[in-house]
Design a protein around this motif. Structure first.
Motif, PDB file in Angstrom:
ATOM      1  N   ILE A 190       0.103   1.058   1.342  1.00  0.00           N
ATOM      2  CA  ILE A 190       0.684   2.019   0.388  1.00  0.00           C
ATOM      3  C   ILE A 190       0.148   3.425   0.655  1.00  0.00           C
ATOM      4  CG2 ILE A 190       0.782   2.667  -2.045  1.00  0.00           C
ATOM      5  CD1 ILE A 190       2.636   0.396  -1.331  1.00  0.00           C
ATOM      6  N   TYR A 191      -1.136   3.510   1.039  1.00  0.00           N
ATOM      7  CA  TYR A 191      -1.755   4.815   1.320  1.00  0.00           C
ATOM      8  C   TYR A 191      -1.028   5.540   2.452  1.00  0.00           C
ATOM      9  CZ  TYR A 191      -5.262   8.168   2.919  1.00  0.00           C
ATOM     10  OH  TYR A 191      -5.900   9.316   3.329  1.00  0.00           O
ATOM     11  N   GLN A 192      -0.574   4.792   3.452  1.00  0.00           N
ATOM     12  CA  GLN A 192       0.138   5.408   4.565  1.00  0.00           C
ATOM     13  C   GLN A 192       1.584   5.779   4.204  1.00  0.00           C
ATOM     14  OE1 GLN A 192      -1.320   6.240   7.327  1.00  0.00           O
ATOM     15  NE2 GLN A 192      -3.250   5.143   7.082  1.00  0.00           N
ATOM     16  N   ILE A 193       2.193   4.993   3.323  1.00  0.00           N
ATOM     17  CA  ILE A 193       3.611   5.186   3.015  1.00  0.00           C
ATOM     18  C   ILE A 193       3.817   6.172   1.872  1.00  0.00           C
ATOM     19  CG2 ILE A 193       5.699   3.990   2.227  1.00  0.00           C
ATOM     20  CD1 ILE A 193       4.679   1.494   3.614  1.00  0.00           C
ATOM     21  N   GLN A 215       5.207   6.383   9.690  1.00  0.00           N
ATOM     22  CA  GLN A 215       4.387   5.962   8.565  1.00  0.00           C
ATOM     23  C   GLN A 215       4.409   4.448   8.371  1.00  0.00           C
ATOM     24  OE1 GLN A 215       7.028   7.913   8.394  1.00  0.00           O
ATOM     25  NE2 GLN A 215       8.437   7.346   6.749  1.00  0.00           N
ATOM     26  N   TYR A 216       5.533   3.819   8.673  1.00  0.00           N
ATOM     27  CA  TYR A 216       5.612   2.365   8.524  1.00  0.00           C
ATOM     28  C   TYR A 216       4.803   1.656   9.621  1.00  0.00           C
ATOM     29  CZ  TYR A 216       9.403   3.690   5.408  1.00  0.00           C
ATOM     30  OH  TYR A 216      10.136   4.261   4.397  1.00  0.00           O
ATOM     31  N   LYS A 217       4.799   2.226  10.797  1.00  0.00           N
ATOM     32  CA  LYS A 217       3.987   1.650  11.875  1.00  0.00           C
ATOM     33  C   LYS A 217       2.503   1.733  11.531  1.00  0.00           C
ATOM     34  CE  LYS A 217       7.448   3.115  15.251  1.00  0.00           C
ATOM     35  NZ  LYS A 217       7.749   4.021  16.387  1.00  0.00           N
ATOM     36  N   LYS A 218       2.087   2.880  10.964  1.00  0.00           N
ATOM     37  CA  LYS A 218       0.687   3.019  10.560  1.00  0.00           C
ATOM     38  C   LYS A 218       0.346   2.055   9.435  1.00  0.00           C
ATOM     39  CE  LYS A 218       0.182   7.901  11.824  1.00  0.00           C
ATOM     40  NZ  LYS A 218      -0.070   9.278  11.306  1.00  0.00           N
ATOM     41  N   PRO A 235       2.706   9.214   0.824  1.00  0.00           N
ATOM     42  CA  PRO A 235       3.068  10.633   0.998  1.00  0.00           C
ATOM     43  C   PRO A 235       4.477  10.859   1.529  1.00  0.00           C
ATOM     44  CG  PRO A 235       0.904  10.157   1.930  1.00  0.00           C
ATOM     45  CD  PRO A 235       1.537   8.847   1.637  1.00  0.00           C
ATOM     46  N   HIS A 236       5.094   9.823   2.080  1.00  0.00           N
ATOM     47  CA  HIS A 236       6.422   9.958   2.665  1.00  0.00           C
ATOM     48  C   HIS A 236       7.517   9.367   1.784  1.00  0.00           C
ATOM     49  CE1 HIS A 236       4.571  11.168   6.501  1.00  0.00           C
ATOM     50  NE2 HIS A 236       3.661  10.251   6.211  1.00  0.00           N
ATOM     51  N   THR A 237       7.125   8.854   0.608  1.00  0.00           N
ATOM     52  CA  THR A 237       8.115   8.245  -0.284  1.00  0.00           C
ATOM     53  C   THR A 237       7.990   8.816  -1.698  1.00  0.00           C
ATOM     54  OG1 THR A 237       6.568   6.381  -0.534  1.00  0.00           O
ATOM     55  CG2 THR A 237       8.365   6.104   1.053  1.00  0.00           C
ATOM     56  N   PHE A 238       7.273   8.116  -2.568  1.00  0.00           N
ATOM     57  CA  PHE A 238       7.256   8.518  -3.981  1.00  0.00           C
ATOM     58  C   PHE A 238       6.289   9.661  -4.269  1.00  0.00           C
ATOM     59  CE2 PHE A 238       4.413   4.890  -3.405  1.00  0.00           C
ATOM     60  CZ  PHE A 238       3.243   5.316  -3.995  1.00  0.00           C
ATOM     61  N   LEU A 239       5.491  10.107  -3.294  1.00  0.00           N
ATOM     62  CA  LEU A 239       4.593  11.252  -3.514  1.00  0.00           C
ATOM     63  C   LEU A 239       5.070  12.513  -2.797  1.00  0.00           C
ATOM     64  CD1 LEU A 239       0.991   9.710  -3.344  1.00  0.00           C
ATOM     65  CD2 LEU A 239       2.327  10.336  -5.351  1.00  0.00           C
TER      66      LEU A 239
END
Length: 396
Positions: A107-110, A254-257, A112-116
Motif C-alpha cells: 500500500i505504501y508504494q501504491i 508503482q505496482y512492480k515496486k 501516492p499514485h492512487t488515493f493520495l
C-alpha cells in the motif's frame, strides 16, 4: 424314638448346610444381574436422550489448586515473552503480523499514485505569495505540443493534470488513462536569467528548519550566475522532461515496486520458519531464533535495496530512451536537459549547506559507498546522445 429324632435333626441340619449356601448364591447372582441390567439401561438412556444436544463437562478447581497452577511458571517475564513466540499461537500471530506488514508495504508504494494523489499535489505544489502558482499560458502551449507529439488518446489526455512543482526536477504520479499528475518546476516558466529569484531561493531539506538563503555576496558570485544559467531551458529540453514523466506514469512502476516489497517480506517469513523447523530452533534457547531472524532480516533487506535500486536505474534508462525517441528535437532536448542538471549541481555544491557531500566535482549525485539509487546523469545524457546520433544518421 430318640434315635429317629436324632436322625431327623441331623438330616435337617445337613439340608440347611446344603440348601442355604445354594440359595444365597442364587440370590447374589440375581442381584448382580439386576444391577448389570440397570447399569446398561442407565448408560444407554443418556445416549438416546442427549445425542442431539451439546454436552460439556465443567470442573471447578479449588483455590489451592488454582494457586498451584498460577505459580508453576516462575521464569522471568522477558523469557516467558520470548518463549511464547515459539508456541503454536505465537507462530500464528507472528505469521499474521508479517503478512500484514507485506500488505502495508505494498500500500505504501501504491498510495501516492492512487488515493493520495491530492495530498501529493498539495504537498509539492509551488506557492506564490501563499497561493498555488498557476501555469503560464506559454507553458500550457508547450504541454499541449508534448501531448500532441506523443499521440496520446483522448482518454489519456483527459487523465493528465499538470501543476507547478516546488522542486528542481519534473516528476509524475498516478496512472495514465486513470488519473495522473505531472509536476513541472517553476523555472520552466522563466525565459531570462533576470527572472530567477536568487534572493528568495532557499536551500535545505524539505520540511527541515535548517535552510539557507543566499547572501548578497553569494548572489553576485560566479556560482550563483551559473545556477541561474542552468535554470533557463529551451523548449526542447522542457518537452523532453515532460515526455519522460508521461512515459513514467504509463509504466505502472508503482505496482512492480509493490509486488517486490511484498514478496520480500513474505520471503523473510517463509525463510525464517523453514530454518526454525529444519534446525529445530523452537526447542532451543530464544537466542538462536534471534540470530536466525536477524540474519534473515539483514539478507532480505539487502536484497530489497539491491532490487529496488537496480529496477530504478533500469526504469530511468528506459524512460530516457523512450522520451528521446519521440523525435530528434526531443533527443536534442534530453542532452541539453542533463547538461543543465550537471551545471546546476556544480553550482549547488558551493551554494548549498553540505553541498560537497551531495554532489561531486562533475555534478553527479553522491550516494552511499554501496547503494546507487539513480542512474548517473552522464549515462542518461549519453543515452539521449546515442538516440540523437541515430536520428542524424537516418537523416543523412
Amino acid at each position: 424314638l430318640r434315635s429317629k429324632t436324632t436322625k431327623l435333626i441331623l438330616l435337617d441340619s445337613l439340608l440347611q448346610e446344603i440348601i442355604f449356601p445354594t440359595v444365597k448364591m442364587l440370590l447374589s447372582w440375581l442381584t448382580v444381574r439386576s444391577s448389570c441390567s440397570r447399569t446398561i439401561f442407565v448408560r444407554y438412556r443418556p445416549v438416546r436422550l442427549m445425542s442431539d444436544k451439546k454436552q460439556k463437562m465443567n470442573f471447578k478447581i479449588g483455590e489451592q489448586a488454582t494457586k498451584k497452577l498460577e505459580n508453576i511458571d516462575k521464569r522471568p517475564r522477558n523469557i516467558r515473552f520470548y518463549s511464547w513466540w515459539s508456541t503454536p499461537t505465537g507462530q500464528k500471530v507472528a505469521g499474521l503480523l508479517l503478512v500484514g506488514v507485506s500488505f502495508v508495504t505494498a500500500i505504501y508504494q501504491i498510495a501516492p499514485h492512487t488515493f493520495l494523489l491530492n495530498f501529493v499535489r498539495n504537498y509539492y505544489h509551488h506557492l506564490s505569495e501563499g497561493y498555488p502558482t498557476k501555469i503560464s499560458a506559454d507553458s500550457k502551449r508547450l504541454l499541449k505540443e508534448v501531448v500532441t507529439d506523443m499521440n496520446l488518446s483522448k482518454e489519456e489526455r483527459d487523465s493528465l493534470h499538470f501543476f507547478v512543482l516546488s522542486v528542481f526536477d519534473a516528476c509524475g504520479w498516478g496512472e495514465l488513462g486513470s488519473r495522473a499528475l505531472i509536476g513541472i518546476p517553476q523555472f520552466f516558466q522563466f525565459k531570462e536569467e533576470a527572472q530567477i529569484p536568487l534572493s528568495r531561493m532557499s536551500f535545505g531539506n524539505r520540511g527541515s528548519d535548517q535552510i539557507k538563503l543566499l547572501s548578497p555576496a553569494e548572489i553576485e558570485s560566479d556560482q550563483a550566475k551559473q545556477l541561474a544559467r542552468s535554470l533557463i531551458l529551451s523548449d526542447e529540453a522542457k518537452k523532453f522532461a515532460v515526455a519522460r514523466e508521461i512515459y513514467k506514469v504509463n509504466s505502472a512502476h508503482q505496482y512492480k515496486k509493490a509486488v517486490t516489497t511484498s514478496c520480500i517480506v513474505l520471503l523473510a517469513l517463509f525463510t525464517s520458519r523453514t530454518i526454525n523447523r529444519r534446525l529445530n530452533l523452537f526447542r532451543k534457547a530464544p537466542l538462536f531464533r534471534g540470530l536466525n531472524y536477524s540474519s534473515v532480516f539483514s539478507l532480505t533487506t539487502a536484497s530489497y535495496f539491491i532490487l529496488k535500486d537496480a529496477s530504478n536505474r533500469s526504469l530511468q534508462g528506459s524512460l530516457d530512451q523512450q522520451a528521446s525517441s519521440v523525435s530528434k528535437e526531443y533527443a536534442r532536448g534530453g542532452v541539453e536537459y542533463y547538461n543543465k542538471i550537471l551545471q546546476r549541481h556544480i553550482a549547488q555544491r558551493d551554494l548549498c549547506m553540505g553541498g560537497k557531500d551531495l554532489y561531486s566535482l562533475h555534478g553527479e549525485e553522491v550516494f552511499e559507498y554501496v547503494r546507487r539509487r539513480n542512474k548517473p546523469l552522464r549515462e542518461r545524457r549519453d543515452i539521449c546522445e546515442h538516440v540523437l546520433h541515430e536520428f542524424s544518421n537516418e537523416s543523412n
